[in-house]
Design a protein around this motif. Sequence first.
Motif, short mmCIF file in Angstrom:
data_model
loop_
_atom_site.label_atom_id
_atom_site.label_comp_id
_atom_site.label_asym_id
_atom_site.label_seq_id
_atom_site.Cartn_x
_atom_site.Cartn_y
_atom_site.Cartn_z
N ASP A 227 0.85 -1.19 0.00
CA ASP A 227 0.00 0.00 0.00
C ASP A 227 0.90 1.25 0.00
OD1 ASP A 227 -2.17 1.68 0.32
OD2 ASP A 227 -2.56 1.14 2.40
N TYR A 284 -5.76 -9.86 7.77
CA TYR A 284 -4.81 -9.01 7.06
C TYR A 284 -3.73 -8.63 8.06
CZ TYR A 284 -3.64 -4.17 5.30
OH TYR A 284 -3.05 -3.01 4.91
N ASN A 300 -5.88 -6.39 10.39
CA ASN A 300 -7.21 -5.96 9.99
C ASN A 300 -8.05 -7.22 9.80
OD1 ASN A 300 -6.64 -3.18 9.96
ND2 ASN A 300 -5.66 -3.39 7.97
N ARG A 302 -10.40 -7.90 7.66
CA ARG A 302 -11.15 -7.72 6.41
C ARG A 302 -10.15 -7.57 5.26
NH1 ARG A 302 -9.27 -2.84 5.65
NH2 ARG A 302 -8.67 -1.72 7.51
N GLY A 304 -8.10 -5.55 2.52
CA GLY A 304 -7.53 -4.21 2.52
C GLY A 304 -8.09 -3.38 1.37
N ASP A 305 -8.03 -2.09 1.54
CA ASP A 305 -8.44 -1.16 0.50
C ASP A 305 -7.33 -0.12 0.40
OD1 ASP A 305 -9.63 0.75 -1.11
OD2 ASP A 305 -11.61 0.51 -0.21
N GLU A 307 -5.61 -2.69 -1.37
CA GLU A 307 -4.93 -3.94 -1.71
C GLU A 307 -5.83 -4.89 -2.52
OE1 GLU A 307 -4.81 -2.45 1.21
OE2 GLU A 307 -2.88 -2.74 2.20
N1 GLY Z 1 -4.86 -0.34 3.00
C1 GLY Z 1 -4.97 -0.32 4.41
C2 GLY Z 1 -6.21 -0.87 4.94
O1 GLY Z 1 -7.03 -1.43 4.24
O2 GLY Z 1 -6.41 -0.78 6.14
#
Ligand code: GLY
Length: 439
Positions: A227, A284, A300, A302, A304-305, A307
């Motif tokens: 990221d 994650y 995390n 869930r 990733g965003d 990712e």
């Molecule tokens: N890219 C970091 C997150 O999803 O927490």
Amino acid sequence: MSNHQDTEENVTDKKKILVVGSGGREHAIIWKLRQSSRLKEVYCTPGNAGIAQEAIVFDAPYGDNFSELIRRARNLGIDYTIVGPEAPLAAGIVDAFEAEGLKVFGPCKAGAMLEASKSFAKEFMEAAHIPTADSQTFEVASDAIRYAKTLGTPLIVKADGLAAGKGVVIARTLEEAVHAIRHNLEERQFGEASARVVVEEFLTGEEASILAFTDGYVIRPLASAQDHKALKDNDLGPNTGGMGAYSPAPIVTEELMEEVNEVVFQPLQEELQKRGILYRGVIYAGIMITDEGLRVLEFNARFGDPETQVILPRLENDLIDLVEAVCEGTLNEHELRWTDDTAVCVVMAAGGYPEHPLKGAPISGLEEVRYDDRAMVFHAGTTFDGNDVVVSGGRVLGVTAVGRSLPRAMDSVYREVERIRFEGAQYRRDIGRKGLARL
Ligand code: GLY
Ligand code: AMP
């Protein structure tokens, strides 16, 4: 190995899937689901302007009891619900759905605590002997300050609970650390999330995101990703939710991946089982590769965003097969398969992001972008204003391209990015560059 993608039996075994969320991550999940021959219908709540073109979207505001959402899921005959964001997971959406006999891809509330409470995650890692930064948890500011003094600067102060990515402060001076500690413990900067702080040693190194599927019995790591959290090129500017990503991340060698599995995921799994927590979905691990070895910065609960926007385009398996396997506890029957390609995602953010994103700007050029299995635009903060697609949130679009190599994927993603225009648009020009240095 069950790989029934193309069999007759399977084509009749179609599923209705509900995706909860409204970001680029959820758009990428829906995009991947739509490639499955097993998809009957995909729904999303609340979605965004891009998702609305690919899924049936509806609003079902959920408080803490999820009853309206459960009613909708039941009426629609949803087979599996996939939960994108952390907030509903931490609020117990999975427990609520399962109590009503509905199947969900995502961890129960107790499992989601790995993300929702940093002090819990720290205590858990210590118990499981998972390598992480030295730290202590505090409820009283004077105690936290005393410990901060022993660490020296820079040091890290983290709000315990969910703070929408704003809970971590890198304190360059002791004054900054004291300020952050007091802001949390005395002024309750993030409400309940500030009731405790984790004060932590500062680590240097390069970060990577390692995600894995788990059905509570086995863990299957996904392809690596990296990221880019800072707003501006060369990792300058304020921290954001993520300005871009690429997969695979060359820094994550095969040996490192094996090590992550051995010293992070396997002990995590054992500790979850020891505590009687049935964790299903994605785990994650945000890791830092330091000179002294790898350290887990955070978990995390869930996908990733951003990712997900670079991992799923490389996944060869049918996503419905895997969602089913996770929910049914049969993940051991599946091996994950990845293309040799590289995927790069560049996030286009609103003017003023991350502090005060400007909303309402019309977005043009979306129809000029290639949209196939090698290039796509995942929507995040977008909505319709009449027929126009307009900016409605901080991270607006995640333009993604797949290429035979990292340089090619970078070239092609920026070619697409340049076709899209909206007032105030901000994006980094160096997504992937760190990876180039390692090729
Ligand atoms: N890219 C970091 C997150 O999803 O927490
Ligand atoms: P977290 O939400 O815990 O991952 O923290 C957000 C970001 O803060 C991470 O992605 C890192 O860039 C940074 N960070 C967190 N913990 C540390 C640490 N112990 N040392 C250095 N940077 C950190």
